[in-house]
Design a protein around this motif. Sequence first.
Motif, PDB file in Angstrom:
ATOM      1  N   PHE A 166      -4.432  -6.095   2.744  1.00  0.00           N
ATOM      2  CA  PHE A 166      -3.278  -6.734   2.798  1.00  0.00           C
ATOM      3  C   PHE A 166      -2.142  -5.715   3.571  1.00  0.00           C
ATOM      4  O   PHE A 166      -1.338  -6.255   4.414  1.00  0.00           O
ATOM      5  CB  PHE A 166      -2.652  -7.196   1.495  1.00  0.00           C
ATOM      6  N   LEU A 167      -2.197  -4.555   3.408  1.00  0.00           N
ATOM      7  CA  LEU A 167      -1.323  -3.581   4.028  1.00  0.00           C
ATOM      8  C   LEU A 167      -1.543  -3.668   5.666  1.00  0.00           C
ATOM      9  O   LEU A 167      -0.513  -3.628   6.240  1.00  0.00           O
ATOM     10  CB  LEU A 167      -1.809  -2.213   3.608  1.00  0.00           C
ATOM     11  N   MET A 168      -2.707  -3.825   6.028  1.00  0.00           N
ATOM     12  CA  MET A 168      -2.874  -3.844   7.376  1.00  0.00           C
ATOM     13  C   MET A 168      -2.148  -5.263   8.067  1.00  0.00           C
ATOM     14  O   MET A 168      -2.225  -5.295   9.311  1.00  0.00           O
ATOM     15  CB  MET A 168      -4.459  -3.679   7.645  1.00  0.00           C
ATOM     16  N   ARG A 169      -1.968  -6.190   7.158  1.00  0.00           N
ATOM     17  CA  ARG A 169      -1.381  -7.391   7.540  1.00  0.00           C
ATOM     18  C   ARG A 169       0.001  -7.458   7.171  1.00  0.00           C
ATOM     19  O   ARG A 169       0.595  -8.350   6.754  1.00  0.00           O
ATOM     20  CB  ARG A 169      -1.940  -8.579   7.058  1.00  0.00           C
ATOM     21  N   ASN A 170       0.754  -6.302   7.131  1.00  0.00           N
ATOM     22  CA  ASN A 170       2.008  -6.136   6.621  1.00  0.00           C
ATOM     23  C   ASN A 170       2.516  -6.621   5.193  1.00  0.00           C
ATOM     24  O   ASN A 170       3.475  -7.462   4.993  1.00  0.00           O
ATOM     25  CB  ASN A 170       3.037  -6.262   7.722  1.00  0.00           C
ATOM     26  N   ILE A 171       1.277  -6.666   4.348  1.00  0.00           N
ATOM     27  CA  ILE A 171       1.624  -7.313   2.946  1.00  0.00           C
ATOM     28  C   ILE A 171       1.587  -6.327   1.877  1.00  0.00           C
ATOM     29  O   ILE A 171       0.383  -5.556   2.280  1.00  0.00           O
ATOM     30  CB  ILE A 171       1.019  -8.607   2.711  1.00  0.00           C
ATOM     31  N   LYS A 172       2.288  -6.267   1.028  1.00  0.00           N
ATOM     32  CA  LYS A 172       2.005  -5.454  -0.274  1.00  0.00           C
ATOM     33  C   LYS A 172       1.541  -6.336  -1.276  1.00  0.00           C
ATOM     34  O   LYS A 172       2.134  -7.428  -1.574  1.00  0.00           O
ATOM     35  CB  LYS A 172       3.436  -4.907  -0.932  1.00  0.00           C
ATOM     36  N   LEU A 173       0.345  -5.798  -1.927  1.00  0.00           N
ATOM     37  CA  LEU A 173      -0.414  -6.335  -2.933  1.00  0.00           C
ATOM     38  C   LEU A 173       0.315  -5.797  -4.294  1.00  0.00           C
ATOM     39  O   LEU A 173      -0.018  -4.793  -4.518  1.00  0.00           O
ATOM     40  CB  LEU A 173      -1.878  -6.232  -2.863  1.00  0.00           C
ATOM     41  N   ILE A 174       1.289  -6.700  -4.705  1.00  0.00           N
ATOM     42  CA  ILE A 174       1.885  -6.214  -5.986  1.00  0.00           C
ATOM     43  C   ILE A 174       1.156  -6.447  -7.359  1.00  0.00           C
ATOM     44  O   ILE A 174       0.650  -5.385  -8.025  1.00  0.00           O
ATOM     45  CB  ILE A 174       3.115  -6.984  -6.336  1.00  0.00           C
ATOM     46  N   ASP A 175       0.232  -7.476  -7.573  1.00  0.00           N
ATOM     47  CA  ASP A 175      -0.477  -7.786  -8.556  1.00  0.00           C
ATOM     48  C   ASP A 175      -1.173  -8.926  -8.287  1.00  0.00           C
ATOM     49  O   ASP A 175      -1.005  -9.595  -7.544  1.00  0.00           O
ATOM     50  CB  ASP A 175       0.122  -7.748  -9.865  1.00  0.00           C
ATOM     51  N   PHE A 176      -2.433  -9.057  -9.221  1.00  0.00           N
ATOM     52  CA  PHE A 176      -3.181 -10.200  -9.019  1.00  0.00           C
ATOM     53  C   PHE A 176      -3.832 -10.303 -10.255  1.00  0.00           C
ATOM     54  O   PHE A 176      -4.345  -9.735 -11.164  1.00  0.00           O
ATOM     55  CB  PHE A 176      -4.018 -10.536  -7.652  1.00  0.00           C
ATOM     56  N   LYS A 177      -4.573 -11.788 -10.402  1.00  0.00           N
ATOM     57  CA  LYS A 177      -5.275 -11.925 -11.591  1.00  0.00           C
ATOM     58  C   LYS A 177      -6.755 -12.662 -11.004  1.00  0.00           C
ATOM     59  O   LYS A 177      -6.818 -13.368 -10.120  1.00  0.00           O
ATOM     60  CB  LYS A 177      -4.565 -13.420 -12.262  1.00  0.00           C
ATOM     61  N   LEU A 178      -7.523 -12.130 -11.868  1.00  0.00           N
ATOM     62  CA  LEU A 178      -9.279 -12.535 -11.680  1.00  0.00           C
ATOM     63  C   LEU A 178      -9.841 -12.938 -12.873  1.00  0.00           C
ATOM     64  O   LEU A 178      -9.185 -12.903 -13.751  1.00  0.00           O
ATOM     65  CB  LEU A 178      -9.916 -11.152 -11.300  1.00  0.00           C
ATOM     66  N   GLU A 179     -10.716 -13.978 -12.579  1.00  0.00           N
ATOM     67  CA  GLU A 179     -11.546 -14.412 -13.711  1.00  0.00           C
ATOM     68  C   GLU A 179     -12.949 -14.186 -13.460  1.00  0.00           C
ATOM     69  O   GLU A 179     -13.247 -13.972 -12.215  1.00  0.00           O
ATOM     70  CB  GLU A 179     -11.175 -15.768 -13.841  1.00  0.00           C
TER      71      GLU A 179
END
Length: 247
Positions: A166-179
């Motif tokens: 995501f950083l390479m696309r100018n986005i910060k991954l703050i958090d996420f949820k997986l199942e």
Amino acid sequence: MVNKSKLFEGKAKIIFEGNQPNTLIQHFKDDATAFNNKKKGKILGKGKINNLISEFLMKKISELKIKTHFIKRINMREQMIRKLDIIPLEVVIRNIATGSIVKRLGVNEGEKFKEPIIEFYLKNDQLNDPIVSQEHIEVFEWASQDELKKIISISKKINNYLLDFFLMRNIKLIDFKLEFGRSFENKKEIMVADEISPDNCRLWDLKTNKKLDKDRFRLDLGDVEESYQEIANRLGILSSKKTKREY
Ligand code: TMP
Ligand code: ASP
């Protein structure tokens, strides 16, 4: 949508029987809910965008030799997935403080954690998906110790990959949820299930910190459809403004 038997309808997706053994069809709706269904609405085109984003990210993850339930996309709203024995946990990976951890622990909004934090929540709407410890998970047998080890290791690997991606696309991954779920063919095999999309990730613009995810709906921030579209554009999935009319 002809001749398919519906097995389950969730808040954002419908699950149909698949036409091959041990498969299901996952249908992405435009419906959005927040705060355990207290807030309800629609995000126009969301189902299509999330179907494409989740396909894209699940394929990337499988390149890391991590197994996922994704088999193939069928159309703009549906994908064929493996039927799994779903582990009743939501696994949240946090890099930066926001959302429920800020309220629960009083940490500062926007604070970067020195290590990613992994949390487990029990998937139970009646109980409001309570946070649970590894001991709860083992004692109540929602997952074994060995499965938990695998879940933690896969979650960290996905987080490391997606942070840079995501950083390479100018986005910060703050958090996420997986199942996660267990394969019916090999009970020892853990696979990533559900979806990975702006519905279950927090994604902020690198420069402005603009939220480009479901928080725009949760918090009534406006530009909801545009933000989902923006993520799809930055992933190179959809050229701008196409989803609503053309698909
Ligand atoms: P939270 O800060 O509200 O606990 O959310 C953490 C992450 O989990 C965030 O990326 C949103 C996602 N999430 C879901 O996917 N489903 C949910 O029901 C909730 C509450 C959060
Ligand atoms: N799963 C939540 C709900 O129950 C939605 C969310 O906050 O993502 O409505």
